[in-house]
Write a protein that holds these residues in place. Structure first.
Motif, PDB file in Angstrom:
ATOM      1  N   PRO A 148       1.078  -1.186   0.049  1.00 15.40           N
ATOM      2  CA  PRO A 148       0.107  -0.273   0.073  1.00 15.40           C
ATOM      3  C   PRO A 148       0.494   1.446  -0.138  1.00 15.40           C
ATOM      4  O   PRO A 148       2.348   0.975   0.563  1.00 15.40           O
ATOM      5  CB  PRO A 148      -1.088  -0.290   1.842  1.00 15.40           C
ATOM      6  CG  PRO A 148      -0.977  -1.404   1.424  1.00 15.40           C
ATOM      7  CD  PRO A 148       0.412  -2.618   1.370  1.00 15.40           C
ATOM      8  N   PRO A 149       0.197   2.593  -0.536  1.00 11.47           N
ATOM      9  CA  PRO A 149       1.009   3.718  -1.403  1.00 11.47           C
ATOM     10  C   PRO A 149       0.613   4.228   0.689  1.00 11.47           C
ATOM     11  O   PRO A 149       0.877   3.974   1.734  1.00 11.47           O
ATOM     12  CB  PRO A 149       0.459   4.336  -2.335  1.00 11.47           C
ATOM     13  CG  PRO A 149      -0.993   4.079  -1.651  1.00 11.47           C
ATOM     14  CD  PRO A 149      -0.195   2.798  -1.468  1.00 11.47           C
ATOM     15  N   ASP A 150       2.339   4.741   0.727  1.00 12.75           N
ATOM     16  CA  ASP A 150       2.355   6.029   2.563  1.00 12.75           C
ATOM     17  C   ASP A 150       2.286   7.166   2.337  1.00 12.75           C
ATOM     18  O   ASP A 150       2.282   7.898   0.375  1.00 12.75           O
ATOM     19  CB  ASP A 150       4.010   6.001   1.967  1.00 12.75           C
ATOM     20  CG  ASP A 150       4.766   4.019   2.840  1.00 12.75           C
ATOM     21  OD1 ASP A 150       4.074   4.060   3.687  1.00 12.75           O
ATOM     22  OD2 ASP A 150       6.139   4.038   2.332  1.00 12.75           O
ATOM     23  N   PHE A 151       0.996   7.541   3.328  1.00  9.12           N
ATOM     24  CA  PHE A 151       1.048   8.792   3.567  1.00  9.12           C
ATOM     25  C   PHE A 151       1.634   9.846   3.190  1.00  9.12           C
ATOM     26  O   PHE A 151       2.250   9.546   3.803  1.00  9.12           O
ATOM     27  CB  PHE A 151      -0.293   8.465   4.020  1.00  9.12           C
ATOM     28  CG  PHE A 151      -0.435   9.432   4.898  1.00  9.12           C
ATOM     29  CD1 PHE A 151      -1.506  10.333   4.083  1.00  9.12           C
ATOM     30  CD2 PHE A 151      -0.019  10.979   6.030  1.00  9.12           C
ATOM     31  CE1 PHE A 151      -2.215  11.629   4.184  1.00  9.12           C
ATOM     32  CE2 PHE A 151      -0.806  12.825   5.785  1.00  9.12           C
ATOM     33  CZ  PHE A 151      -1.860  12.733   4.558  1.00  9.12           C
ATOM     34  N   LEU A 152       2.255  11.085   2.161  1.00 14.60           N
ATOM     35  CA  LEU A 152       3.023  12.054   2.169  1.00 14.60           C
ATOM     36  C   LEU A 152       2.270  12.643   2.977  1.00 14.60           C
ATOM     37  O   LEU A 152       2.920  14.184   3.114  1.00 14.60           O
ATOM     38  CB  LEU A 152       3.464  11.958   1.147  1.00 14.60           C
ATOM     39  CG  LEU A 152       4.219  10.763   0.333  1.00 14.60           C
ATOM     40  CD1 LEU A 152       5.483  11.588  -0.551  1.00 14.60           C
ATOM     41  CD2 LEU A 152       5.094  10.331   1.899  1.00 14.60           C
ATOM     42  N   GLY A 153       0.821  13.395   2.675  1.00 14.67           N
ATOM     43  CA  GLY A 153       0.146  14.540   3.264  1.00 14.67           C
ATOM     44  C   GLY A 153      -0.990  14.653   1.881  1.00 14.67           C
ATOM     45  O   GLY A 153      -1.129  13.870   1.520  1.00 14.67           O
ATOM     46  N   LYS A 154      -1.744  15.640   3.274  1.00 12.55           N
ATOM     47  CA  LYS A 154      -3.362  15.977   2.086  1.00 12.55           C
ATOM     48  C   LYS A 154      -3.811  17.478   2.463  1.00 12.55           C
ATOM     49  O   LYS A 154      -3.376  18.074   3.302  1.00 12.55           O
ATOM     50  CB  LYS A 154      -4.533  15.085   3.314  1.00 12.55           C
ATOM     51  CG  LYS A 154      -5.309  15.329   2.609  1.00 12.55           C
ATOM     52  CD  LYS A 154      -6.399  14.128   3.314  1.00 12.55           C
ATOM     53  CE  LYS A 154      -7.823  14.201   3.115  1.00 12.55           C
ATOM     54  NZ  LYS A 154      -9.015  13.012   3.780  1.00 12.55           N
ATOM     55  N   VAL A 155      -4.339  18.012   1.448  1.00 12.09           N
ATOM     56  CA  VAL A 155      -4.935  19.413   2.003  1.00 12.09           C
ATOM     57  C   VAL A 155      -6.572  18.724   1.341  1.00 12.09           C
ATOM     58  O   VAL A 155      -6.904  18.247   0.331  1.00 12.09           O
ATOM     59  CB  VAL A 155      -4.509  20.424   0.520  1.00 12.09           C
ATOM     60  CG1 VAL A 155      -4.268  19.848  -0.266  1.00 12.09           C
ATOM     61  CG2 VAL A 155      -5.060  22.135   1.299  1.00 12.09           C
ATOM     62  N   ALA A 156      -7.437  19.835   2.104  1.00 15.27           N
ATOM     63  CA  ALA A 156      -8.984  19.448   1.613  1.00 15.27           C
ATOM     64  C   ALA A 156      -9.667  21.374   1.662  1.00 15.27           C
ATOM     65  O   ALA A 156      -9.080  22.182   2.182  1.00 15.27           O
ATOM     66  CB  ALA A 156      -9.873  19.285   3.402  1.00 15.27           C
ATOM     67  N   ILE A 157     -10.275  20.968   0.697  1.00 16.04           N
ATOM     68  CA  ILE A 157     -10.707  22.523   0.254  1.00 16.04           C
ATOM     69  C   ILE A 157     -11.625  22.602  -0.425  1.00 16.04           C
ATOM     70  O   ILE A 157     -12.652  22.137  -1.022  1.00 16.04           O
ATOM     71  CB  ILE A 157      -9.901  22.548  -1.575  1.00 16.04           C
ATOM     72  CG1 ILE A 157      -8.491  22.565  -1.123  1.00 16.04           C
ATOM     73  CG2 ILE A 157     -10.574  24.521  -1.790  1.00 16.04           C
ATOM     74  CD1 ILE A 157      -7.472  22.957  -2.974  1.00 16.04           C
ATOM     75  N   PRO A 158     -12.451  22.980   0.694  1.00 15.04           N
ATOM     76  CA  PRO A 158     -14.033  22.764   0.127  1.00 15.04           C
ATOM     77  C   PRO A 158     -14.829  24.012  -0.895  1.00 15.04           C
ATOM     78  O   PRO A 158     -14.223  25.366  -1.130  1.00 15.04           O
ATOM     79  CB  PRO A 158     -14.738  23.837   1.611  1.00 15.04           C
ATOM     80  CG  PRO A 158     -13.334  23.890   2.302  1.00 15.04           C
ATOM     81  CD  PRO A 158     -12.177  23.756   1.678  1.00 15.04           C
ATOM     82  N   LEU A 159     -15.622  23.666  -1.656  1.00 10.72           N
ATOM     83  CA  LEU A 159     -15.620  23.672  -2.358  1.00 10.72           C
ATOM     84  C   LEU A 159     -17.262  25.471  -2.737  1.00 10.72           C
ATOM     85  O   LEU A 159     -16.385  26.675  -3.578  1.00 10.72           O
ATOM     86  CB  LEU A 159     -16.604  23.346  -3.709  1.00 10.72           C
ATOM     87  CG  LEU A 159     -16.182  21.756  -4.058  1.00 10.72           C
ATOM     88  CD1 LEU A 159     -17.478  21.537  -5.142  1.00 10.72           C
ATOM     89  CD2 LEU A 159     -15.292  22.106  -5.228  1.00 10.72           C
ATOM     90  N   LEU A 160     -17.283  25.260  -1.931  1.00  8.24           N
ATOM     91  CA  LEU A 160     -17.626  27.401  -1.176  1.00  8.24           C
ATOM     92  C   LEU A 160     -16.647  28.294  -0.843  1.00  8.24           C
ATOM     93  O   LEU A 160     -16.929  29.627  -0.351  1.00  8.24           O
ATOM     94  CB  LEU A 160     -18.680  26.681   0.104  1.00  8.24           C
ATOM     95  CG  LEU A 160     -20.044  25.847  -0.116  1.00  8.24           C
ATOM     96  CD1 LEU A 160     -20.482  26.399   0.873  1.00  8.24           C
ATOM     97  CD2 LEU A 160     -21.171  26.988  -1.071  1.00  8.24           C
ATOM     98  N   SER A 161     -15.399  27.278  -1.217  1.00 10.92           N
ATOM     99  CA  SER A 161     -14.744  28.658  -0.302  1.00 10.92           C
ATOM    100  C   SER A 161     -13.439  29.061  -1.501  1.00 10.92           C
ATOM    101  O   SER A 161     -13.127  29.811  -1.656  1.00 10.92           O
ATOM    102  CB  SER A 161     -13.194  27.782   0.933  1.00 10.92           C
ATOM    103  OG  SER A 161     -12.658  27.257  -0.325  1.00 10.92           O
ATOM    104  N   VAL A 162     -14.162  28.398  -3.072  1.00  7.73           N
ATOM    105  CA  VAL A 162     -13.684  28.562  -3.745  1.00  7.73           C
ATOM    106  C   VAL A 162     -14.060  29.952  -4.299  1.00  7.73           C
ATOM    107  O   VAL A 162     -15.736  29.850  -5.007  1.00  7.73           O
ATOM    108  CB  VAL A 162     -13.156  27.047  -4.964  1.00  7.73           C
ATOM    109  CG1 VAL A 162     -12.522  27.605  -6.500  1.00  7.73           C
ATOM    110  CG2 VAL A 162     -12.581  26.164  -4.606  1.00  7.73           C
TER     111      VAL A 162
END
Length: 204
Positions: free
Chosen positions: A190-204
């Motif tokens: 399984p791939p190793d986790f390197l990082g993540k970001v979450a962007i709500p559509l209402l913030s675009v």
């Protein structure tokens, strides 16, 4: 606490002709947060399914008791695309004009489910974690919006990868959140986790 669970969930997978033709399914049991047990697996050959119709399949689990009941439909892919940065889908002025007309006020009730679309340009990552002993990583990027998922290619032995890809998603719910996750490819593991970001559509 059920031997006959009903999930009743729908997932959309984008099937491209250059990918493998088998849909792999795993069923897992969770005792608590730490203990998981594989209850069985099965496969569906996508190429054997008739197009443009809903196929009702009862799939026995391999080497384990039980079966899965699924509805699978293979349909032409609309509203989703992956392209290189140099051929950005919105780069053509005539296409931009067609899109503006499609989503103008007078056409807003023509298709209630067609809220719009999201175009994401994934350029590069900087200063990623080193996941292997040589001080490098093999990063790729996964984009998820609702139940839609697309991913970039892997850039090998690089902590500052450049992908330069353009992803287009149809939007079904304006309250969805775009999740962008970077993984390190690790062969058959399984791939190793390197990082993540979450962007709500209402913030675009």
């Amino acid at each position: 606490k059920s031997a006959n669970p009903q999930w009743r969930e729908q997932f959309d997978f984008h099937y491209f002709s250059d990918r493998k033709d088998m849909l792999d399914i795993e069923v897992w049991r969770k005792d608590n947060k730490k203990h998981e047990e594989l209850l069985g697996t099965c496969q569906v050959d996508i190429t054997a399914l008739p197009m443009k119709q809903t196929n009702c399949l009862e799939l026995p689990l391999e080497k384990r008791p039980g079966s899965l009941l699924m509805l699978i439909a293979v349909a032409p892919c609309t509203g989703v695309s992956i392209s290189d940065l140099c051929v950005c889908p919105l780069g053509d002025p005539s296409e931009r004009q067609q899109i503006s007309q499609r989503y103008c006020i007078k056409n807003s009730f023509r298709d209630i489910k067609d809220i719009g679309f999201l175009q994401v340009k994934v350029l590069k990552a900087v200063d990623l974690l080193a996941a292997d002993f040589a001080g490098k990583s093999d990063p790729f990027c996964v984009l998820e919006l609702g139940n839609d998922m697309l991913q970039t290619h892997t850039v090998y032995k690089n902590l500052n990868p450049e992908w330069n890809k353009v992803f287009t998603f149809p939007i079904r719910d304006i309250h969805d959140v775009l999740e962008v996750t970077v993984f390190d490819e690790d062969g058959d593991k399984p791939p190793d986790f390197l990082g993540k970001v979450a962007i709500p559509l209402l913030s675009v």
